[in-house]
Design an enzyme around this catalytic site. Structure first.
Site, short mmCIF file in Angstrom:
data_model
loop_
_atom_site.label_atom_id
_atom_site.label_comp_id
_atom_site.label_asym_id
_atom_site.label_seq_id
_atom_site.Cartn_x
_atom_site.Cartn_y
_atom_site.Cartn_z
N ASP A 80 10.30 17.90 34.82
CA ASP A 80 10.04 19.04 32.99
C ASP A 80 11.17 18.41 32.25
OD1 ASP A 80 7.51 20.19 33.85
OD2 ASP A 80 9.24 21.94 34.89
N TYR A 112 15.07 19.32 45.91
CA TYR A 112 15.99 20.10 44.49
C TYR A 112 17.14 20.78 44.49
CZ TYR A 112 11.16 18.86 41.66
OH TYR A 112 10.26 18.12 41.09
N ARG A 145 8.92 26.02 38.92
CA ARG A 145 9.02 27.74 38.24
C ARG A 145 8.25 28.56 38.68
NH1 ARG A 145 6.23 25.64 33.20
NH2 ARG A 145 5.97 23.70 34.09
#
Length: 310
Positions: free
Chosen positions: A40, A68, A174
């Site tokens: 993103d 991540y 997300r």
């Protein structure tokens, strides 16, 4: 200089993955390039960019797992599930401990069904979901099966939580954060995200755009670009004769039983979560990449995923 191979970029914030690729194409003056997994725009970190002939191996990079580190904020729900969206709800944040938050996050470890967020690049009728969302059209996508291997709390300073997640391709961090917030009852939104690893490529070997520009100006960038062979070195390999290499390159069938015999003879073990096998010639040239079958018994032909002409 003909540039081809894989450049591992440390993508900066507020730049889309496509924009990052276009910057590299212009800087290196290459015609063909593609990235190995979308980040993103607000996220940073590892973005493998395949240049020239290396675009042929993008499929193996896209399949790789991801790691991540990020931060989410409790008490806020946005329409994009991250800080770039509009706040749609605010809720009070209870006095949660790290252990309580970890217990909820642990509930997402394993294979799960996940629906892409409404503002994402997942496509519906040929258009990404974010375009439908901007038109006010709500699209219900079918959930996809993804795998979360690890999801852990690193630090808690309410209302913010730092975390690390190790997950399969196709996983939306997300959405994970959004679901965690719902289960905690107070909502959550992603406020920072950095990719540490994508497949075999790590942040330690990644270059910033500034470093790419400097090394290019100094004539030293080529030494930082991984060749196709180096980029695929994480895949276990068998060696075949020159004659067999020639036959494979000509598209002639290669039986699974022969493949199995070579694997057993050369004692090549399958690596966890790497379902492929490189085929090398006795000269060390990359000939092809094939599936590493679960079993080598029975009839059938090895499925060549990619054949490389010498």
């Amino acid at each position: 200089m003909k540039v081809e191979g894989v450049l591992v970029l440390d993508k900066p914030k507020d730049l889309s993955s496509t924009e990052a690729v276009e910057k590299i194409k212009r800087l290196l003056r290459v015609r063909k390039a593609g990235h190995g997994g979308t980040l993103d725009p607000f996220a940073t970190g590892v973005l493998p960019i395949c240049l020239g002939r290396a675009t042929k191996i993008a499929q193996f990079i896209l399949e790789g797992d991801k790691v991540y580190q990020g931060t989410f904020e409790l008490g806020i729900i946005t329409d994009t599930y991250d800080l770039t969206g509009e706040v749609v709800e605010r809720r009070p944040v209870p006095e949660l401990s790290a252990e309580e938050i970890q217990e909820v996050m642990q509930g997402f470890v394993g294979e799960i069904e996940q629906v892409p967020p409404p503002y994402s690049a997942a496509k519906y009728r040929g258009q990404p979901l974010y375009r439908w969302a901007r038109k006010g059209v709500k699209v219900e996508k079918e959930p996809k099966r993804v795998e979360v291997l690890e999801f852990r709390v690193l630090a808690v300073e309410l209302p913010r939580v730092e975390f690390e997640v190790y997950c399969s391709k196709g996983t939306y961090v997300r959405s994970l954060v959004h679901e965690v917030g719902l289960r905690l009852g107070c909502g959550a939104t992603l406020v920072a995200l950095r990719r540490l690893r994508k497949g075999p490529f790590t942040l330690e070997e990644a270059l910033t755009l500034e470093e790419v520009e400097r090394l290019q100006a100094e004539g030293r960038l080529e030494e930082k670009i991984l060749s196709v062979e180096e980029a695929l070195s994480f895949i276990p390999a068998i060696t075949v004769s020159r004659e067999m290499a020639r036959r494979i390159r000509q598209g002639r069938p290669f039986s699974v039983s022969v493949l199995g015999s070579l694997v057993r003879l050369q004692k090549v073990a399958r690596r966890p979560r790497v379902p492929w096998l490189r085929i090398l010639s006795e000269d060390g040239d990359l000939v092809a990449v094939t599936y590493y079958p679960e079993r080598f018994s029975g009839e059938g032909w090895a499925e060549m995923l990619r054949v490389f002409v010498s």
